[in-house]
Design a protein around this motif. Structure first.
Motif, PDB file in Angstrom:
ATOM      1  N   UNK A 246     -24.674 -68.627  38.170  1.00 37.54           N
ATOM      2  CA  UNK A 246     -24.986 -68.261  36.800  1.00 37.54           C
ATOM      3  C   UNK A 246     -23.674 -68.363  36.038  1.00 37.54           C
TER       4      UNK A 246
ATOM      5  N   UNK B 259     -28.439 -66.319  24.866  1.00 38.47           N
ATOM      6  CA  UNK B 259     -28.219 -64.877  24.788  1.00 38.47           C
ATOM      7  C   UNK B 259     -27.948 -64.440  23.351  1.00 38.47           C
TER       8      UNK B 259
ATOM      9  N   UNK C 285     -21.782 -55.262  42.769  1.00 40.02           N
ATOM     10  CA  UNK C 285     -21.320 -54.620  41.552  1.00 40.02           C
ATOM     11  C   UNK C 285     -22.088 -55.176  40.367  1.00 40.02           C
ATOM     12  N   UNK C 286     -22.292 -54.330  39.381  1.00 38.69           N
ATOM     13  CA  UNK C 286     -22.990 -54.809  38.207  1.00 38.69           C
ATOM     14  C   UNK C 286     -21.995 -55.386  37.210  1.00 38.69           C
ATOM     15  N   UNK C 287     -22.520 -56.132  36.249  1.00 34.99           N
ATOM     16  CA  UNK C 287     -21.703 -56.660  35.162  1.00 34.99           C
ATOM     17  C   UNK C 287     -22.564 -56.724  33.912  1.00 34.99           C
ATOM     18  N   UNK C 288     -21.901 -56.835  32.787  1.00 34.76           N
ATOM     19  CA  UNK C 288     -22.567 -56.840  31.487  1.00 34.76           C
ATOM     20  C   UNK C 288     -22.380 -58.203  30.835  1.00 34.76           C
ATOM     21  N   UNK C 289     -23.467 -58.789  30.376  1.00 33.46           N
ATOM     22  CA  UNK C 289     -23.351 -60.077  29.689  1.00 33.46           C
ATOM     23  C   UNK C 289     -22.466 -59.959  28.452  1.00 33.46           C
ATOM     24  N   UNK C 290     -22.645 -58.913  27.675  1.00 39.02           N
ATOM     25  CA  UNK C 290     -21.818 -58.781  26.462  1.00 39.02           C
ATOM     26  C   UNK C 290     -20.341 -58.658  26.799  1.00 39.02           C
TER      27      UNK C 290
ATOM     28  N   UNK D  53     -29.087 -56.084  29.407  1.00 37.58           N
ATOM     29  CA  UNK D  53     -27.964 -57.019  29.360  1.00 37.58           C
ATOM     30  C   UNK D  53     -27.026 -56.910  30.538  1.00 37.58           C
ATOM     31  N   UNK D  54     -27.340 -56.075  31.496  1.00 38.69           N
ATOM     32  CA  UNK D  54     -26.511 -55.957  32.706  1.00 38.69           C
ATOM     33  C   UNK D  54     -27.237 -56.593  33.888  1.00 38.69           C
ATOM     34  N   UNK D  55     -26.462 -57.045  34.841  1.00 41.10           N
ATOM     35  CA  UNK D  55     -27.045 -57.759  35.981  1.00 41.10           C
ATOM     36  C   UNK D  55     -26.296 -57.425  37.257  1.00 41.10           C
ATOM     37  N   UNK D  56     -26.958 -57.721  38.383  1.00 43.23           N
ATOM     38  CA  UNK D  56     -26.392 -57.433  39.695  1.00 43.23           C
ATOM     39  C   UNK D  56     -27.020 -58.397  40.701  1.00 43.23           C
TER      40      UNK D  56
ATOM     41  N   UNK E 264     -28.543 -50.332  35.901  1.00 48.41           N
ATOM     42  CA  UNK E 264     -28.412 -51.485  35.006  1.00 48.41           C
ATOM     43  C   UNK E 264     -29.084 -51.186  33.673  1.00 48.41           C
TER      44      UNK E 264
ATOM     45  N   UNK F 112     -18.850 -59.779  29.519  1.00 44.01           N
ATOM     46  CA  UNK F 112     -18.381 -61.065  30.053  1.00 44.01           C
ATOM     47  C   UNK F 112     -18.187 -62.087  28.932  1.00 44.01           C
TER      48      UNK F 112
ATOM     49  N   UNK G 196     -26.492 -68.619  28.757  1.00 43.14           N
ATOM     50  CA  UNK G 196     -26.467 -68.566  30.222  1.00 43.14           C
ATOM     51  C   UNK G 196     -26.937 -69.905  30.760  1.00 43.14           C
TER      52      UNK G 196
ATOM     53  N   UNK H  39     -20.312 -66.102  36.550  1.00 42.20           N
ATOM     54  CA  UNK H  39     -20.440 -64.642  36.614  1.00 42.20           C
ATOM     55  C   UNK H  39     -21.266 -64.183  37.809  1.00 42.20           C
ATOM     56  N   UNK H  40     -21.946 -65.095  38.471  1.00 38.39           N
ATOM     57  CA  UNK H  40     -22.709 -64.720  39.668  1.00 38.39           C
ATOM     58  C   UNK H  40     -22.922 -65.960  40.533  1.00 38.39           C
ATOM     59  N   UNK H  41     -22.907 -65.744  41.841  1.00 37.24           N
ATOM     60  CA  UNK H  41     -23.185 -66.806  42.811  1.00 37.24           C
ATOM     61  C   UNK H  41     -24.280 -66.309  43.744  1.00 37.24           C
TER      62      UNK H  41
END
Lengths: 120, 120
Positions: free
Chosen positions: B30, B54, B2-7, A72-75, A69, B9, B94, B22-24
């Motif tokens: 979130x 953000x 899996x990871x994700x990026x706020x930017x 700015x990335x999340x998991x 990560x 998204x 967020x 984007x997340x549960x």
């Protein structure tokens, strides 16, 4: 209903791996933690755990793969899944999880297990 | 896991005031939302709601005062407290709250009430 600043809160943290609570809501907490090095393997029996990197880079290692990560990335690490976290350099990370979640989950480690509910 | 990026998204969101999940985790979600303008007054009977900016700036107005959040600042609005959100320019925010929380809380507004559970 008071606001707070992530940068100001992180600046108040002078130790690694010991989460500090900055918000409580709906039985959950938002914790800030500075990571450096390698944390022990563990899992959380009942609690999902979300990591969001505010500054730096962290790795979440699972038994079969790693997730890296960047800022700015999340998991989300689902309950029951064994994992450990690690960084090469210090990273600033937000953690969202239930209020009673122990940082080391199913294990107790004299060095790494931190008290719950320490607010800043 | 899996990871994700706020930017990344946020770049997928092309409308204002309609939160995207984007997340549960732990019955919470979130959500990311782009704000612009003024949202209706409302409260959430059962749900605390956290806002974290953000990018940009937002205002949370209560009946007796305003809280202005810059990038990296956050605020928890406790359940039952009437509030509205507003911005002068587009802001990326967020929101952390229970999964079933309606964005307009106790009111239904043809323009602003958004469907729940829209994931990106």
């Amino acid at each position: 209903m008071n606001k707070a600043s992530l940068n100001e809160k992180f600046a108040m943290i002078h130790e690694h791996w010991r989460p500090k609570v900055v918000a409580q809501l709906n039985g959950q907490e938002v914790k800030l933690v500075k990571l450096a090095g390698i944390f022990p393997w563990h899992h959380h029996e009942q609690d999902d755990e979300m990591f969001l990197v505010w500054r730096g880079q962290m790795t979440i290692e699972f038994r079969d793969r790693r997730v890296i990560l960047q800022t700015g990335e999340f998991c989300v690490v689902p309950r029951g899944i064994e994992h450990r976290t690690m960084t090469d350099a210090e990273a600033e990370v937000l953690v969202f999880e239930p209020a009673e979640t122990r940082n080391t989950g199913n294990i107790v480690d004299t060095r790494f297990t931190a008290p719950n509910g320490v607010a800043i």
